[in-house]
Design a protein around this motif. Structure first.
Motif, PDB file in Angstrom:
ATOM      1  N   GLN A   1      -7.964   7.941  -7.194  1.00 46.25           N
ATOM      2  CA  GLN A   1      -6.729   8.717  -7.300  1.00 46.25           C
ATOM      3  C   GLN A   1      -6.979  10.153  -7.749  1.00 46.25           C
ATOM      4  O   GLN A   1      -6.213  10.720  -8.531  1.00 46.25           O
ATOM      5  CB  GLN A   1      -5.746   8.024  -8.260  1.00 46.25           C
ATOM      6  CG  GLN A   1      -5.441   6.575  -7.909  1.00 46.25           C
ATOM      7  CD  GLN A   1      -4.855   6.430  -6.509  1.00 46.25           C
ATOM      8  OE1 GLN A   1      -3.870   7.069  -6.175  1.00 46.25           O
ATOM      9  NE2 GLN A   1      -5.484   5.606  -5.699  1.00 46.25           N
TER      10      GLN A   1
ATOM     11  N   ARG B   1      -1.538   4.361   6.629  1.00 43.86           N
ATOM     12  CA  ARG B   1      -1.600   3.328   5.608  1.00 43.86           C
ATOM     13  C   ARG B   1      -3.001   2.804   5.342  1.00 43.86           C
ATOM     14  O   ARG B   1      -3.253   2.234   4.287  1.00 43.86           O
ATOM     15  CB  ARG B   1      -0.712   2.149   6.022  1.00 43.86           C
ATOM     16  CG  ARG B   1       0.777   2.396   5.888  1.00 43.86           C
ATOM     17  CD  ARG B   1       1.532   1.119   6.156  1.00 43.86           C
ATOM     18  NE  ARG B   1       1.030   0.040   5.334  1.00 43.86           N
ATOM     19  CZ  ARG B   1       1.345  -1.244   5.516  1.00 43.86           C
ATOM     20  NH1 ARG B   1       2.135  -1.582   6.497  1.00 43.86           N
ATOM     21  NH2 ARG B   1       0.857  -2.163   4.731  1.00 43.86           N
TER      22      ARG B   1
ATOM     23  N   LEU C   1      -7.447   2.883   5.538  1.00 42.47           N
ATOM     24  CA  LEU C   1      -8.611   3.750   5.398  1.00 42.47           C
ATOM     25  C   LEU C   1      -9.379   3.844   6.707  1.00 42.47           C
ATOM     26  O   LEU C   1      -9.143   3.098   7.654  1.00 42.47           O
ATOM     27  CB  LEU C   1      -9.528   3.196   4.303  1.00 42.47           C
ATOM     28  CG  LEU C   1      -8.928   3.054   2.900  1.00 42.47           C
ATOM     29  CD1 LEU C   1      -9.953   2.447   1.950  1.00 42.47           C
ATOM     30  CD2 LEU C   1      -8.440   4.378   2.371  1.00 42.47           C
TER      31      LEU C   1
ATOM     32  N   ASP D   1       0.849   5.165  -2.343  1.00 43.37           N
ATOM     33  CA  ASP D   1      -0.116   6.170  -2.756  1.00 43.37           C
ATOM     34  C   ASP D   1      -1.097   5.635  -3.773  1.00 43.37           C
ATOM     35  O   ASP D   1      -2.081   6.271  -4.073  1.00 43.37           O
ATOM     36  CB  ASP D   1       0.617   7.394  -3.327  1.00 43.37           C
ATOM     37  CG  ASP D   1       1.420   8.078  -2.250  1.00 43.37           C
ATOM     38  OD1 ASP D   1       2.421   8.701  -2.601  1.00 43.37           O
ATOM     39  OD2 ASP D   1       1.042   7.981  -1.075  1.00 43.37           O
TER      40      ASP D   1
ATOM     41  N   HIS E   1     -12.568  11.395   0.857  1.00 40.49           N
ATOM     42  CA  HIS E   1     -11.391  10.537   1.029  1.00 40.49           C
ATOM     43  C   HIS E   1     -11.459   9.286   0.161  1.00 40.49           C
ATOM     44  O   HIS E   1     -10.429   8.815  -0.349  1.00 40.49           O
ATOM     45  CB  HIS E   1     -11.232  10.155   2.494  1.00 40.49           C
ATOM     46  CG  HIS E   1     -10.723  11.282   3.342  1.00 40.49           C
ATOM     47  ND1 HIS E   1     -10.796  11.288   4.712  1.00 40.49           N
ATOM     48  CD2 HIS E   1     -10.139  12.466   3.014  1.00 40.49           C
ATOM     49  CE1 HIS E   1     -10.279  12.407   5.194  1.00 40.49           C
ATOM     50  NE2 HIS E   1      -9.879  13.132   4.175  1.00 40.49           N
ATOM     51  N   SER E   2     -12.672   8.739  -0.006  1.00 42.29           N
ATOM     52  CA  SER E   2     -12.799   7.555  -0.859  1.00 42.29           C
ATOM     53  C   SER E   2     -12.496   7.878  -2.319  1.00 42.29           C
ATOM     54  O   SER E   2     -11.927   7.045  -3.040  1.00 42.29           O
ATOM     55  CB  SER E   2     -14.208   6.971  -0.739  1.00 42.29           C
ATOM     56  OG  SER E   2     -14.440   6.482   0.562  1.00 42.29           O
TER      57      SER E   2
ATOM     58  N   ARG F   1      -4.292  -0.743  -3.633  1.00 40.01           N
ATOM     59  CA  ARG F   1      -3.705  -1.885  -2.969  1.00 40.01           C
ATOM     60  C   ARG F   1      -3.649  -3.068  -3.926  1.00 40.01           C
ATOM     61  O   ARG F   1      -4.568  -3.333  -4.663  1.00 40.01           O
ATOM     62  CB  ARG F   1      -4.524  -2.260  -1.730  1.00 40.01           C
ATOM     63  CG  ARG F   1      -4.503  -1.199  -0.682  1.00 40.01           C
ATOM     64  CD  ARG F   1      -5.218  -1.639   0.569  1.00 40.01           C
ATOM     65  NE  ARG F   1      -6.635  -1.809   0.321  1.00 40.01           N
ATOM     66  CZ  ARG F   1      -7.267  -2.961   0.343  1.00 40.01           C
ATOM     67  NH1 ARG F   1      -6.630  -4.063   0.578  1.00 40.01           N
ATOM     68  NH2 ARG F   1      -8.554  -3.027   0.108  1.00 40.01           N
TER      69      ARG F   1
ATOM     70  N   SER G   1      -8.633   7.939  -2.487  1.00 34.74           N
ATOM     71  CA  SER G   1      -7.974   6.639  -2.344  1.00 34.74           C
ATOM     72  C   SER G   1      -8.359   5.655  -3.439  1.00 34.74           C
ATOM     73  O   SER G   1      -7.529   4.856  -3.878  1.00 34.74           O
ATOM     74  CB  SER G   1      -8.313   6.032  -0.974  1.00 34.74           C
ATOM     75  OG  SER G   1      -9.702   5.841  -0.849  1.00 34.74           O
ATOM     76  N   THR G   2      -9.606   5.719  -3.902  1.00 36.56           N
ATOM     77  CA  THR G   2     -10.077   4.734  -4.890  1.00 36.56           C
ATOM     78  C   THR G   2      -9.815   5.171  -6.321  1.00 36.56           C
ATOM     79  O   THR G   2      -9.317   4.393  -7.138  1.00 36.56           O
ATOM     80  CB  THR G   2     -11.581   4.479  -4.697  1.00 36.56           C
ATOM     81  OG1 THR G   2     -11.828   4.058  -3.357  1.00 36.56           O
ATOM     82  CG2 THR G   2     -12.062   3.401  -5.670  1.00 36.56           C
TER      83      THR G   2
ATOM     84  N   GLU H   1       0.864  -1.182   0.000  1.00 44.19           N
ATOM     85  CA  GLU H   1       0.000   0.000   0.000  1.00 44.19           C
ATOM     86  C   GLU H   1       0.888   1.214   0.000  1.00 44.19           C
ATOM     87  O   GLU H   1       1.664   1.422   0.906  1.00 44.19           O
ATOM     88  CB  GLU H   1      -0.892   0.043   1.245  1.00 44.19           C
ATOM     89  CG  GLU H   1      -1.967  -0.986   1.221  1.00 44.19           C
ATOM     90  CD  GLU H   1      -2.944  -0.729   2.349  1.00 44.19           C
ATOM     91  OE1 GLU H   1      -3.455   0.391   2.419  1.00 44.19           O
ATOM     92  OE2 GLU H   1      -3.164  -1.633   3.134  1.00 44.19           O
TER      93      GLU H   1
ATOM     94  N   ASP I   1      -9.782   8.548   9.786  1.00 39.34           N
ATOM     95  CA  ASP I   1      -9.755   9.996   9.593  1.00 39.34           C
ATOM     96  C   ASP I   1     -10.561  10.772  10.616  1.00 39.34           C
ATOM     97  O   ASP I   1     -10.349  11.970  10.777  1.00 39.34           O
ATOM     98  CB  ASP I   1     -10.274  10.335   8.187  1.00 39.34           C
ATOM     99  CG  ASP I   1     -11.599   9.641   7.885  1.00 39.34           C
ATOM    100  OD1 ASP I   1     -11.967   8.729   8.636  1.00 39.34           O
ATOM    101  OD2 ASP I   1     -12.253  10.021   6.901  1.00 39.34           O
TER     102      ASP I   1
END
Length: 581
Positions: free
Chosen positions: A500, A71, A73, A24, A493-494, A27, A497-498, A22, A76
């Motif tokens: 980019q 690292r 999710l 940036d 945030h999703s 995964r 992370s998902t 994991e 937060d």
């Protein structure tokens, strides 16, 4: 030594498993096999993706202080014990220099209600006047409305069943689990909206059901997303544990007891200080592991076999990964044992669904007992404010609405009705501002605090000082904290992370989604799609950008004036557009 997967002449694998990387990016998993060579004490690592295994080592070598916060999710948000601003139990509010204005406001509301009731008695002979609003609320399908809301509250139990299926291995969250969840969520919302159309409910019933179904929908999404993610980490931890036990030559019984002692730390639950010290020790990287990881990386680059010391380094790395995963699976639990998968119970699911929060956590701060006198006070305030809102609507909003209806029934063109637009807008300005403030106090101060007291939910920060906002983005953060927390975690945030996305792009996506949901509510309310609310909300973006320019930066008074002008004119402008056009 890293080489291709050609094991036709190799000994049987000693260890097979998966490592995860994991950084940036998204995964990924790395299949690996540890095989003995012909030389005693030497091993070979074979993998289908050598670069990914190198990335795993890079994470720990480049970030020696890496923790689960950076690292993983859903790390937060933090819930704390706090009181809402206007709560009489809040010592800051009771000692505020502006407390007298609060008293003056409610004194004015009471006198206004007395004046309206006196006028109604003089003209109509009753305190309620013609009573159209109240009749609209109770003349149709009251029992059906209650049964519908009961079904909406209990049908999300399917999410718990789905998470149990994921935990038992019947479904994989990262493959079919999240697809099933999203199909269910779309069906849930679609059926709720269709039912309001099918029953042809008045706007009072429609607004209640649509808003409540959206609230329950956000709760379902948060519950499923968090537990689905934990299910992936749980399976990964189990896999690494089994491979680690085989690598160390431990028996399942002894390894299970060691794992229970190292990850659960049940004996330390009686002493929080000892627990925190133990967690720090477990999650601190061994002092020599970084050097050993460098040795592992160099061995992989040169293609030489791993010796027994380097196998020990790999063992330490697996142990460290397992401890990080155990910490995430325990979440923020410090006083309870409600860590995954022990939280997958009907009691925990119902507990979360009744709490005044839209973001799922394994543990929340709780009060010691329920103050039923406080609950009675908030309940009485809730019904009292509803009475005031009905009186304001009946006296100042309903006549304007019926006037616009008569204009359409008389066959007036849009151009003719637009000539009345300024007068309709001016007539609705003050009553809508009154309703806006009362709605805020009703929901975020009375209803949510009453529910929080009943459920012993200790974090009462449902709003911040939004009335001091100098920009609309600050207002969006402070006006409705539960929804803001949901959008922050599961949209903003999703998206980063998902998909980019950049922070700016994620902010735009979050804002646009919020505007679309608000427009959906207006569609259900007025039975037609016009997009006025969507356009008005998106027009806030240039105002947000303007507030960050040199012209307005630091100009708090001017920014607050612009903000209040928007709040003062926005609701009445929106309603006037839907009524006239």
């Amino acid at each position: 030594m890293i080489r291709d997967q050609d094991n036709s002449h190799s000994p049987a694998p000693l260890v097979q498993g998966q490592l995860s990387a994991e950084n940036d990016g998204p995964r990924r998993r790395v299949p690996f096999e540890l095989r003995e060579t012909s030389c005693a004490g030497q091993y070979l690592i074979t993998t289908e993706d050598a670069e990914m295994l190198q990335e795993i080592l890079d994470i720990h070598m480049e970030k020696p202080g890496v923790s689960s916060n950076g690292r993983f999710l859903f790390r937060d948000l933090k819930f704390t014990r706090q009181l809402s601003t206007f709560d009489r139990q809040n010592p800051t509010f009771s000692s505020s220099q502006f407390h007298g204005f609060f008293v003056l406001f409610w004194l004015g509301v009471v006198l206004l209600l007395v004046k309206v009731a006196a006028n109604n008695w003089r003209i109509y002979g009753t305190l309620w006047g013609k009573n159209e609003i109240l009749c609209l609320m109770f003349h149709k399908d009251v029992l059906v409305l209650g049964v519908t809301d009961l079904v909406l509250c209990w049908s999300p139990t399917l999410c718990l069943v789905l998470q149990w299926a994921v935990f038992k291995g019947y479904l994989r969250w990262s493959r079919t689990g999240w697809i099933v969840q999203n199909i269910w969520q779309a069906t849930y919302l679609g059926v709720a909206i269709w039912w309001t159309y099918h029953r042809d409910w008045p706007w009072t019933h429609t607004v209640f059901i649509v808003l409540h179904s959206l609230t329950i929908l956000m709760k379902q999404h948060s519950y499923a997303s968090y537990n689905g993610y934990l299910s992936e980490l749980f399976k990964k931890r189990e896999l690494l544990q089994s491979r680690l036990h085989r690598l160390e030559g431990q028996s399942p019984d002894s390894s299970a007891s060691q794992d229970q002692a190292s990850t659960i730390q049940e004996t330390d639950l009686q002493n929080i200080a000892d627990l925190e010290q133990e967690e720090h020790r477990r999650l601190s990287k061994p002092p020599n592991l970084d050097q050993e990881l460098v040795s592992l990386a160099k061995t992989m680059e040169t293609g030489t076999p791993l010796d027994s010391l380097q196998v020990q380094s790999l063992t330490r790395l697996l142990r460290y990964e397992i401890d990080l995963l155990s910490d995430v699976l325990k979440g923020k639990c410090s006083l309870t044992k409600n860590y995954y998968p022990r939280n997958l119970t009907l009691k925990d699911f119902c507990d979360f669904n009744t709490m005044p929060t839209l973001v799922y956590e394994l543990e929340y701060p709780r009060t010691e007992r329920i103050d039923w006198l406080y609950v009675a006070e908030k309940t009485a305030a809730t019904f009292g404010i509803i009475v005031v809102m009905i009186a304001v609507s009946q006296s100042w909003i309903y006549p304007v609405v019926m006037y616009t209806v008569r204009m359409k029934e008389a066959g007036m063109t849009v151009q003719q009705r637009m000539q009345e637009f300024p007068w309709v807008l001016s007539d609705l300005l003050f009553p809508f501002m009154m309703e806006y403030l009362l709605t805020f106090y009703l929901i975020w101060e009375c209803v949510l605090n009453a529910v929080a007291e009943i459920t012993r939910f200790a974090d009462r920060g449902f709003y911040a000082a939004w009335w001091n906002s100098t920009s609309f983005d600050q207002f969006a953060r402070d006006w409705n904290r539960p929804v803001h927390s949901f959008l922050l975690r599961h949209v903003y945030h999703s998206s980063i992370s998902t998909f980019q996305l950049s922070r700016l792009s994620a902010s735009l996506v979050t804002f646009f989604l919020s505007a679309c949901v608000h427009e959906l509510i207006m569609l259900c309310l007025f039975r037609r799609l016009r997009g006025y609310l969507l356009i008005l909300q998106m027009c806030q973006l240039p105002l947000v950008a303007l507030s960050r320019t040199r012209l307005l930066r630091g100009q708090r008074l001017l920014g607050n004036v612009i903000f209040w002008l928007g709040i003062f004119t926005g609701p009445s402008l929106l309603c006037s557009l839907y009524l006239i056009i």
